[in-house]
Design an enzyme around this catalytic site. Structure first.
Site, PDB file in Angstrom:
ATOM      1  N   GLN A   1      -2.284 -13.424   4.319  1.00  0.00           N
ATOM      2  CA  GLN A   1      -3.291 -12.512   4.861  1.00  0.00           C
ATOM      3  C   GLN A   1      -4.678 -12.911   4.370  1.00  0.00           C
ATOM      4  O   GLN A   1      -4.938 -12.950   3.164  1.00  0.00           O
ATOM      5  CB  GLN A   1      -2.963 -11.072   4.440  1.00  0.00           C
ATOM      6  CG  GLN A   1      -3.792 -10.032   5.148  1.00  0.00           C
ATOM      7  CD  GLN A   1      -3.119  -8.666   5.147  1.00  0.00           C
ATOM      8  OE1 GLN A   1      -1.897  -8.553   5.118  1.00  0.00           O
ATOM      9  NE2 GLN A   1      -3.920  -7.612   5.175  1.00  0.00           N
TER      10      GLN A   1
ATOM     11  N   ASP B   1      -9.988  -4.718   5.013  1.00  0.00           N
ATOM     12  CA  ASP B   1     -10.487  -5.303   3.766  1.00  0.00           C
ATOM     13  C   ASP B   1     -11.547  -6.363   4.037  1.00  0.00           C
ATOM     14  O   ASP B   1     -12.502  -6.501   3.270  1.00  0.00           O
ATOM     15  CB  ASP B   1      -9.333  -5.902   2.967  1.00  0.00           C
ATOM     16  CG  ASP B   1      -8.559  -4.850   2.199  1.00  0.00           C
ATOM     17  OD1 ASP B   1      -9.170  -3.856   1.782  1.00  0.00           O
ATOM     18  OD2 ASP B   1      -7.343  -5.008   2.016  1.00  0.00           O
TER      19      ASP B   1
ATOM     20  N   HIS C   1       0.793  -1.232   0.000  1.00  0.00           N
ATOM     21  CA  HIS C   1       0.000   0.000   0.000  1.00  0.00           C
ATOM     22  C   HIS C   1       0.827   1.286   0.000  1.00  0.00           C
ATOM     23  O   HIS C   1       0.306   2.341  -0.377  1.00  0.00           O
ATOM     24  CB  HIS C   1      -0.938   0.009   1.202  1.00  0.00           C
ATOM     25  CG  HIS C   1      -2.088  -0.935   1.079  1.00  0.00           C
ATOM     26  ND1 HIS C   1      -3.013  -0.857   0.073  1.00  0.00           N
ATOM     27  CD2 HIS C   1      -2.466  -2.006   1.839  1.00  0.00           C
ATOM     28  CE1 HIS C   1      -3.911  -1.821   0.208  1.00  0.00           C
ATOM     29  NE2 HIS C   1      -3.599  -2.540   1.270  1.00  0.00           N
TER      30      HIS C   1
END
Length: 260
Positions: A145, A173, A44
């Site tokens: 993840q 998310d 990110h």
């Protein structure tokens, strides 16, 4: 086996943070704070590939283990992170056992995986390849993840995947993917997180989660999580600056105004 991986798979309580500021000074400052590890956020943050190695090197200077959250599932990104000297990778958006298995294969050398051999920093730029190969598989932490509705549905199969060391929950998310955003979705999100942690622990794997506050660490540790990423360098900066910035003292115009 490295001390870091031994602690991870041994379920020692570890608290790290994301490193998102692309500069070695920021990494050193975070490393000096007493954290157990850092996770460089290549997914990110606006970090270039060559800066990954510089940031890992900065963590090494302070003897703090550095992982890298890679941008996706590409084996080339996983290999680049590990070749830089990172002690592990965090692979985002893993939703199936096949994706988890692919992450393991990209992270480990044959016969346990398909990682390519190269003269990167981790291998002493080619001078220590045999020594590095002899222990790399045992030293490398593979974390995946789980942060999608599909990942939640497939958590048992993901947790059963050989070679995965840590299953890490991405609450942000996950909340979007299962339509559990905001206060009204808190119960649904918390139930999903409990499902992931429960399945992970049941399979004997290490459970991890991102936490925005220390209070959240205590909450999830109570049900079996032991690997925590607490906020990030940018979040700490954003939270700390307003509380420590004093109002500017009034002053008259001067040379500084003309140079602003």
């Amino acid at each position: 086996m490295s001390e870091f991986r031994q602690k991870c798979i041994g379920k020692a309580n570890l608290v790290g943070s994301f490193a998102a500021i692309p500069h070695p000074v920021a990494v050193e400052v975070m490393a000096l704070s007493g954290l157990d590890f850092l996770c460089i956020d290549w997914e990110h943050a606006q970090i270039s590939r060559d800066m990954i190695e510089t940031m890992v090197r900065a963590a090494d200077v302070r003897r703090v283990p550095a992982m890298v959250r890679v941008p996706g599932h590409a084996p080339e990104a996983i290999q680049a992170a590990l070749d830089s000297g990172a002690q592990g990778v965090l692979v985002p958006r893993v939703s199936t056992a096949a994706q988890a298995e692919a992450a393991v294969k990209a992270s480990r050398y044959p016969p346990l995986g398909e990682r390519g051999v190269g003269p990167g920093r981790a291998a002493g730029y080619g001078y220590r390849i045999p020594e590095y190969l002899a222990g790399a598989n045992d030293r490398t932490v593979v974390a995946v993840q789980v942060e999608t509705a599909a990942g939640l549905a497939n958590i048992d199969a993901i947790a059963a995947t050989d070679g995965v060391d840590v299953i890490f929950v991405g609450p942000g998310d996950l909340s979007v993917s299962i339509d559990a955003i905001g206060p009204q979705g808190a119960d649904k999100l918390n139930a999903a997180i409990r499902t992931v942690i429960g399945a992970t622990v049941a399979r004997g794997k290490t459970s991890g989660i991102f936490c925005a506050s220390p209070q959240a660490i205590s909450r999830w540790a109570a049900i079996g999580a032991s690997f925590f990423v607490l906020a990030s360098d940018t979040m700490f900066l954003g939270a700390g600056a307003p509380g420590h910035a004093a109002p500017a003292a009034p002053r008259g115009p001067g040379p500084r105004d003309e140079l602003a």
